[in-house]
Motif scaffolding. Structure first.
Motif, PDB file in Angstrom:
ATOM      1  N   PRO A   1       3.631   9.049  -9.168  1.00  0.00           N
ATOM      2  CA  PRO A   1       3.874   8.635 -10.556  1.00  0.00           C
ATOM      3  C   PRO A   1       5.245   9.070 -11.013  1.00  0.00           C
ATOM      4  O   PRO A   1       5.796  10.063 -10.522  1.00  0.00           O
ATOM      5  CB  PRO A   1       2.760   9.339 -11.340  1.00  0.00           C
ATOM      6  CG  PRO A   1       2.366  10.498 -10.492  1.00  0.00           C
ATOM      7  CD  PRO A   1       2.538  10.042  -9.074  1.00  0.00           C
TER       8      PRO A   1
ATOM      9  N   LEU B   1      -0.369   1.414 -10.246  1.00  0.00           N
ATOM     10  CA  LEU B   1       0.360   1.347  -8.977  1.00  0.00           C
ATOM     11  C   LEU B   1       0.235   0.002  -8.268  1.00  0.00           C
ATOM     12  O   LEU B   1       1.256  -0.528  -7.789  1.00  0.00           O
ATOM     13  CB  LEU B   1      -0.102   2.480  -8.053  1.00  0.00           C
ATOM     14  CG  LEU B   1       0.555   2.527  -6.672  1.00  0.00           C
ATOM     15  CD1 LEU B   1       2.072   2.647  -6.794  1.00  0.00           C
ATOM     16  CD2 LEU B   1      -0.019   3.688  -5.857  1.00  0.00           C
ATOM     17  N   PRO B   2      -0.960  -0.613  -8.146  1.00  0.00           N
ATOM     18  CA  PRO B   2      -1.023  -1.907  -7.439  1.00  0.00           C
ATOM     19  C   PRO B   2      -0.119  -2.969  -8.048  1.00  0.00           C
ATOM     20  O   PRO B   2       0.551  -3.719  -7.326  1.00  0.00           O
ATOM     21  CB  PRO B   2      -2.503  -2.290  -7.540  1.00  0.00           C
ATOM     22  CG  PRO B   2      -3.216  -0.977  -7.689  1.00  0.00           C
ATOM     23  CD  PRO B   2      -2.297  -0.134  -8.521  1.00  0.00           C
TER      24      PRO B   2
ATOM     25  N   ASP C   1       0.829  -1.210   0.000  1.00  0.00           N
ATOM     26  CA  ASP C   1       0.000   0.000   0.000  1.00  0.00           C
ATOM     27  C   ASP C   1       0.862   1.259   0.000  1.00  0.00           C
ATOM     28  O   ASP C   1       0.428   2.321   0.436  1.00  0.00           O
ATOM     29  CB  ASP C   1      -0.942   0.007   1.202  1.00  0.00           C
ATOM     30  CG  ASP C   1      -0.193  -0.069   2.536  1.00  0.00           C
ATOM     31  OD1 ASP C   1       1.033  -0.286   2.525  1.00  0.00           O
ATOM     32  OD2 ASP C   1      -0.855   0.076   3.589  1.00  0.00           O
TER      33      ASP C   1
ATOM     34  N   THR D   1      -1.918   9.964 -15.509  1.00  0.00           N
ATOM     35  CA  THR D   1      -3.327   9.604 -15.661  1.00  0.00           C
ATOM     36  C   THR D   1      -3.565   8.128 -15.344  1.00  0.00           C
ATOM     37  O   THR D   1      -4.554   7.764 -14.688  1.00  0.00           O
ATOM     38  CB  THR D   1      -3.793   9.905 -17.097  1.00  0.00           C
ATOM     39  OG1 THR D   1      -3.604  11.294 -17.375  1.00  0.00           O
ATOM     40  CG2 THR D   1      -5.258   9.531 -17.277  1.00  0.00           C
TER      41      THR D   1
ATOM     42  N   TRP E   1      -1.537   6.130 -13.581  1.00  0.00           N
ATOM     43  CA  TRP E   1      -0.825   5.638 -12.412  1.00  0.00           C
ATOM     44  C   TRP E   1      -1.721   4.986 -11.350  1.00  0.00           C
ATOM     45  O   TRP E   1      -1.351   3.946 -10.797  1.00  0.00           O
ATOM     46  CB  TRP E   1       0.016   6.746 -11.789  1.00  0.00           C
ATOM     47  CG  TRP E   1       1.008   6.242 -10.775  1.00  0.00           C
ATOM     48  CD1 TRP E   1       1.084   6.547  -9.452  1.00  0.00           C
ATOM     49  CD2 TRP E   1       2.078   5.316 -11.022  1.00  0.00           C
ATOM     50  NE1 TRP E   1       2.129   5.897  -8.847  1.00  0.00           N
ATOM     51  CE2 TRP E   1       2.751   5.129  -9.795  1.00  0.00           C
ATOM     52  CE3 TRP E   1       2.527   4.643 -12.159  1.00  0.00           C
ATOM     53  CZ2 TRP E   1       3.859   4.287  -9.673  1.00  0.00           C
ATOM     54  CZ3 TRP E   1       3.625   3.804 -12.040  1.00  0.00           C
ATOM     55  CH2 TRP E   1       4.277   3.627 -10.811  1.00  0.00           C
ATOM     56  N   PRO E   2      -2.896   5.524 -11.039  1.00  0.00           N
ATOM     57  CA  PRO E   2      -3.742   4.849 -10.039  1.00  0.00           C
ATOM     58  C   PRO E   2      -4.056   3.395 -10.405  1.00  0.00           C
ATOM     59  O   PRO E   2      -4.154   2.536  -9.530  1.00  0.00           O
ATOM     60  CB  PRO E   2      -5.006   5.705 -10.008  1.00  0.00           C
ATOM     61  CG  PRO E   2      -4.528   7.071 -10.406  1.00  0.00           C
ATOM     62  CD  PRO E   2      -3.476   6.817 -11.452  1.00  0.00           C
ATOM     63  N   ALA E   3      -4.187   3.122 -11.708  1.00  0.00           N
ATOM     64  CA  ALA E   3      -4.460   1.747 -12.137  1.00  0.00           C
ATOM     65  C   ALA E   3      -3.193   0.907 -12.178  1.00  0.00           C
ATOM     66  O   ALA E   3      -3.238  -0.314 -11.949  1.00  0.00           O
ATOM     67  CB  ALA E   3      -5.121   1.763 -13.518  1.00  0.00           C
TER      68      ALA E   3
ATOM     69  N   PRO F   1       2.449   4.629  -0.949  1.00  0.00           N
ATOM     70  CA  PRO F   1       1.954   5.748  -1.764  1.00  0.00           C
ATOM     71  C   PRO F   1       3.033   6.278  -2.711  1.00  0.00           C
ATOM     72  O   PRO F   1       3.543   7.384  -2.569  1.00  0.00           O
ATOM     73  CB  PRO F   1       1.575   6.789  -0.712  1.00  0.00           C
ATOM     74  CG  PRO F   1       2.551   6.547   0.394  1.00  0.00           C
ATOM     75  CD  PRO F   1       2.803   5.052   0.422  1.00  0.00           C
TER      76      PRO F   1
END
Length: 300
Positions: A194, A214-215, A189, A208, A210-212, A191
């Motif tokens: 990007p 990152l995991p 997890d 744009t 990066w949230p998808a 943080p």
């Protein structure tokens, strides 16, 4: 007054010239960093003085460039080593146990450098090919030579590979642990911001997406960090590694070993290494001709 010659980097054609500039090094570095910060004093310095949280990509790029200079930089290697020492003069404080530390304390400074050798030695089993005994000895001798570039004195690191392993195991037994900084580096997890590298359109696109992404990124980073860390180091720190993960790492290694050697130089080697190898006649047609003549004892 006698003039003391600046320490020289490893020579062209050595083991480090085959390893440090190869793109596979990018897969090894997280394990080396994690092993460094498993030492509480090193972790405290990174925690209090590093930008690894706010600018991990920039920090990584600068560290990688510095490492390339130590090996491929020629006369610039010694200047870079001096710059690194100057940068660490102000890195001091108190670790979580109330003990004072300074980044240039011989024990801590040498440990940070020493971790590279066992990580290279272990990771090459998966990502390239196991080193022969002669190559291991040469790798260690060359890594000591890089240590001289960084200002590490002869008495601060074991002089031979036979002396290195007892030293390494002693530090593992007596000093390393799962520090808070190490936990951050392998957290699922984490943080992570990007990447802020590359042309503006690329940075914008990554920002744009990066949230998808990152995991998956943190899972892969954790997998490589723990998997490419020497098993005795994993055990000393208390990091879990399953048989299933080991099989996955072996499969990944097979793919990497098949793909990377056939890549063109512009994709296989990092820019500074690529230019140095070309200047030394170690790339392009000259390298391919030598490779055809070899029958045994190749570097990775």
């Amino acid at each position: 007054m006698s003039h003391v010659a600046a320490p020289s980097p490893p020579p062209p054609g050595g083991v480090l010239w085959s390893v440090v500039g190869d793109v596979r090094e990018l897969l090894m570095l997280p394990a080396a960093l994690a092993l460094q910060v498993a030492h509480p004093a090193v972790a405290a310095g990174v925690d209090e003085h590093s930008v690894f949280r706010t600018d991990p990509w920039g920090r990584g790029e600068r560290s990688l460039h510095s490492l390339q200079l130590w090996v491929y930089g020629g006369e610039e290697a010694a200047r870079e080593g001096q710059r690194v020492r100057r940068l660490h003069r102000s890195v001091q404080g108190t670790d979580p146990y109330g003990r004072t530390y300074h980044a240039l304390s011989p024990d801590y400074y040498a440990w940070v450098h020493a971790t590279g050798f066992p990580v290279f030695q272990h990771a090459l089993h998966y990502l390239a090919r196991p080193l022969t005994e002669a190559q291991e000895r040469r790798l260690y001798a060359e890594w000591l030579q890089v240590g001289r570039v960084l200002g590490i004195r002869e008495r601060d690191m074991p002089p031979t590979i036979e002396a290195f392993w007892p030293y390494f195991r002693r530090v593992l037994a007596d000093e390393v642990e799962e520090t808070a900084v190490l936990r951050e580096l392998i957290a699922l997890d984490a943080p992570v911001p990007p990447p802020g590298l590359g042309p503006l359109p690329v940075r914008a696109l990554l920002g744009t997406l990066w949230p998808a992404l990152l995991p998956s990124f943190v899972r892969i980073r954790r997998f490589l960090t723990i998997g490419l860390m020497p098993p005795e180091a994993r055990a000393a720190i208390g990091l879990d590694w399953t048989d299933r993960q080991e099989r996955a790492l072996v499969r990944l290694g097979r793919v990497v070993r098949a793909v990377v050697p056939v890549l063109p130089d512009r994709l296989r080697y990092l820019p500074l290494a690529r230019e140095a190898r070309r200047a030394a006649g170690l790339s392009g047609p000259a390298r391919r001709a030598r490779r055809r003549r070899r029958t045994s004892g190749r570097c990775p």
